[in-house]
Design a protein around this motif. Structure first.
Motif, PDB file in Angstrom:
ATOM      1  N   LEU A 103     -24.086  29.527 -23.218  1.00 14.30           N
ATOM      2  CA  LEU A 103     -25.501  29.483 -22.844  1.00 14.30           C
ATOM      3  C   LEU A 103     -26.369  29.413 -24.095  1.00 14.30           C
ATOM      4  O   LEU A 103     -25.981  29.895 -25.158  1.00 14.30           O
ATOM      5  N   ALA A 104     -27.567  28.832 -23.946  1.00  9.27           N
ATOM      6  CA  ALA A 104     -28.538  28.768 -25.034  1.00  9.27           C
ATOM      7  C   ALA A 104     -29.906  29.204 -24.517  1.00  9.27           C
ATOM      8  O   ALA A 104     -30.201  29.080 -23.325  1.00  9.27           O
ATOM      9  N   ASP A 105     -30.737  29.683 -25.449  1.00 11.28           N
ATOM     10  CA  ASP A 105     -32.107  30.014 -25.062  1.00 11.28           C
ATOM     11  C   ASP A 105     -32.887  28.720 -24.842  1.00 11.28           C
ATOM     12  O   ASP A 105     -32.383  27.627 -25.075  1.00 11.28           O
ATOM     13  N   ARG A 106     -34.128  28.846 -24.371  1.00 12.29           N
ATOM     14  CA  ARG A 106     -34.935  27.651 -24.055  1.00 12.29           C
ATOM     15  C   ARG A 106     -35.113  26.727 -25.250  1.00 12.29           C
ATOM     16  O   ARG A 106     -35.111  25.518 -25.102  1.00 12.29           O
ATOM     17  N   ALA A 107     -35.268  27.287 -26.431  1.00 12.99           N
ATOM     18  CA  ALA A 107     -35.445  26.474 -27.642  1.00 12.99           C
ATOM     19  C   ALA A 107     -34.110  25.944 -28.166  1.00 12.99           C
ATOM     20  O   ALA A 107     -34.091  25.142 -29.090  1.00 12.99           O
TER      21      ALA A 107
ATOM     22  N   VAL B  91     -27.393  26.014 -19.781  1.00 13.64           N
ATOM     23  CA  VAL B  91     -25.933  26.039 -19.724  1.00 13.64           C
ATOM     24  C   VAL B  91     -25.431  24.836 -20.517  1.00 13.64           C
ATOM     25  O   VAL B  91     -25.616  23.691 -20.114  1.00 13.64           O
ATOM     26  N   LEU B  92     -24.806  25.104 -21.676  1.00 12.99           N
ATOM     27  CA  LEU B  92     -24.298  24.032 -22.530  1.00 12.99           C
ATOM     28  C   LEU B  92     -22.891  23.612 -22.129  1.00 12.99           C
ATOM     29  O   LEU B  92     -22.535  22.445 -22.251  1.00 12.99           O
ATOM     30  N   ALA B  93     -22.092  24.570 -21.661  1.00 14.02           N
ATOM     31  CA  ALA B  93     -20.720  24.267 -21.252  1.00 14.02           C
ATOM     32  C   ALA B  93     -20.224  25.369 -20.322  1.00 14.02           C
ATOM     33  O   ALA B  93     -20.666  26.511 -20.406  1.00 14.02           O
TER      34      ALA B  93
ATOM     35  N   LYS C 211     -31.937  27.503 -29.884  1.00 12.93           N
ATOM     36  CA  LYS C 211     -31.703  27.981 -31.252  1.00 12.93           C
ATOM     37  C   LYS C 211     -30.678  29.106 -31.291  1.00 12.93           C
ATOM     38  O   LYS C 211     -30.087  29.371 -32.320  1.00 12.93           O
ATOM     39  N   HIS C 212     -30.506  29.792 -30.160  1.00 11.54           N
ATOM     40  CA  HIS C 212     -29.569  30.910 -30.080  1.00 11.54           C
ATOM     41  C   HIS C 212     -28.643  30.681 -28.893  1.00 11.54           C
ATOM     42  O   HIS C 212     -29.080  30.232 -27.836  1.00 11.54           O
ATOM     43  N   THR C 213     -27.377  31.000 -29.089  1.00  7.35           N
ATOM     44  CA  THR C 213     -26.390  30.819 -28.033  1.00  7.35           C
ATOM     45  C   THR C 213     -25.595  32.101 -27.817  1.00  7.35           C
ATOM     46  O   THR C 213     -25.572  32.982 -28.676  1.00  7.35           O
ATOM     47  N   VAL C 214     -24.941  32.153 -26.679  1.00  3.66           N
ATOM     48  CA  VAL C 214     -24.026  33.247 -26.375  1.00  3.66           C
ATOM     49  C   VAL C 214     -22.875  32.660 -25.566  1.00  3.66           C
ATOM     50  O   VAL C 214     -23.076  31.806 -24.699  1.00  3.66           O
ATOM     51  N   LEU C 215     -21.653  33.078 -25.898  1.00  5.80           N
ATOM     52  CA  LEU C 215     -20.470  32.673 -25.152  1.00  5.80           C
ATOM     53  C   LEU C 215     -20.061  33.839 -24.271  1.00  5.80           C
ATOM     54  O   LEU C 215     -19.771  34.933 -24.763  1.00  5.80           O
ATOM     55  N   LEU C 216     -20.065  33.611 -22.971  1.00  5.95           N
ATOM     56  CA  LEU C 216     -19.711  34.648 -22.003  1.00  5.95           C
ATOM     57  C   LEU C 216     -18.347  34.370 -21.409  1.00  5.95           C
ATOM     58  O   LEU C 216     -17.905  33.221 -21.335  1.00  5.95           O
ATOM     59  N   GLN C 217     -17.715  35.431 -20.947  1.00  5.35           N
ATOM     60  CA  GLN C 217     -16.433  35.299 -20.253  1.00  5.35           C
ATOM     61  C   GLN C 217     -16.412  36.191 -19.034  1.00  5.35           C
ATOM     62  O   GLN C 217     -17.094  37.206 -18.983  1.00  5.35           O
ATOM     63  N   THR C 218     -15.637  35.779 -18.064  1.00  6.15           N
ATOM     64  CA  THR C 218     -15.334  36.611 -16.918  1.00  6.15           C
ATOM     65  C   THR C 218     -13.826  36.542 -16.732  1.00  6.15           C
ATOM     66  O   THR C 218     -13.221  35.488 -16.922  1.00  6.15           O
ATOM     67  N   ALA C 219     -13.231  37.659 -16.426  1.00 10.14           N
ATOM     68  CA  ALA C 219     -11.784  37.700 -16.249  1.00 10.14           C
ATOM     69  C   ALA C 219     -11.469  38.517 -15.010  1.00 10.14           C
ATOM     70  O   ALA C 219     -11.648  39.719 -15.004  1.00 10.14           O
TER      71      ALA C 219
ATOM     72  N   TRP D 225     -28.154  37.422 -18.053  1.00  9.42           N
ATOM     73  CA  TRP D 225     -27.923  36.539 -19.203  1.00  9.42           C
ATOM     74  C   TRP D 225     -28.638  35.207 -19.015  1.00  9.42           C
ATOM     75  O   TRP D 225     -29.208  34.659 -19.962  1.00  9.42           O
ATOM     76  N   LEU D 226     -28.634  34.671 -17.809  1.00 10.18           N
ATOM     77  CA  LEU D 226     -29.283  33.383 -17.561  1.00 10.18           C
ATOM     78  C   LEU D 226     -30.804  33.464 -17.665  1.00 10.18           C
ATOM     79  O   LEU D 226     -31.447  32.449 -17.947  1.00 10.18           O
ATOM     80  N   GLN D 227     -31.384  34.625 -17.467  1.00  7.48           N
ATOM     81  CA  GLN D 227     -32.823  34.776 -17.691  1.00  7.48           C
ATOM     82  C   GLN D 227     -33.148  34.628 -19.170  1.00  7.48           C
ATOM     83  O   GLN D 227     -34.141  34.017 -19.542  1.00  7.48           O
ATOM     84  N   ARG D 228     -32.303  35.169 -20.017  1.00  2.24           N
ATOM     85  CA  ARG D 228     -32.530  35.126 -21.468  1.00  2.24           C
ATOM     86  C   ARG D 228     -32.029  33.824 -22.086  1.00  2.24           C
ATOM     87  O   ARG D 228     -32.612  33.325 -23.053  1.00  2.24           O
TER      88      ARG D 228
END
Length: 83
Positions: free
Chosen positions: A59-63, A44-46, A65-73, A37-40
């Motif tokens: 996480l956000a892409d380099r630009a 790290v926004l938060a 413009k796109h984000t993803v919220l990940l979780q670990t449990a 995920w960190l490659q794409r």
């Protein structure tokens, strides 16, 4: 990001790091899923850990413009998008 005065997490070089001694030393937490995920999405926004093993990362892409919220449990080495 610290969960207690001694215990904390950071991301550096595309890897999750963990400290148990207030940041005097850091150990990499091997996580193939998070590292992919960190490659794409390398920005790290938060990051928030609600316990030693349960956390979230925005996480956000380099630009940024796109984000993803990940979780670990339960296991810091397995990350997945929040549905």
């Amino acid at each position: 990001m610290f969960t207690t005065p001694d215990y904390g997490y950071a991301v550096h070089g595309g890897r999750l790091l963990r400290t148990t001694d207030s940041g005097d030393s850091w150990l990499a937490v091997h996580s193939p899923s998070l590292e992919l995920w960190l490659q794409r999405y390398p920005c790290v926004l938060a990051m928030d850990f609600v316990s030693y093993t349960q956390g979230y990362m925005l996480l956000a892409d380099r630009a940024q413009k796109h984000t993803v919220l990940l979780q670990t449990a339960g296991l810091r080495d397995r990350w997945q998008p929040v549905p």
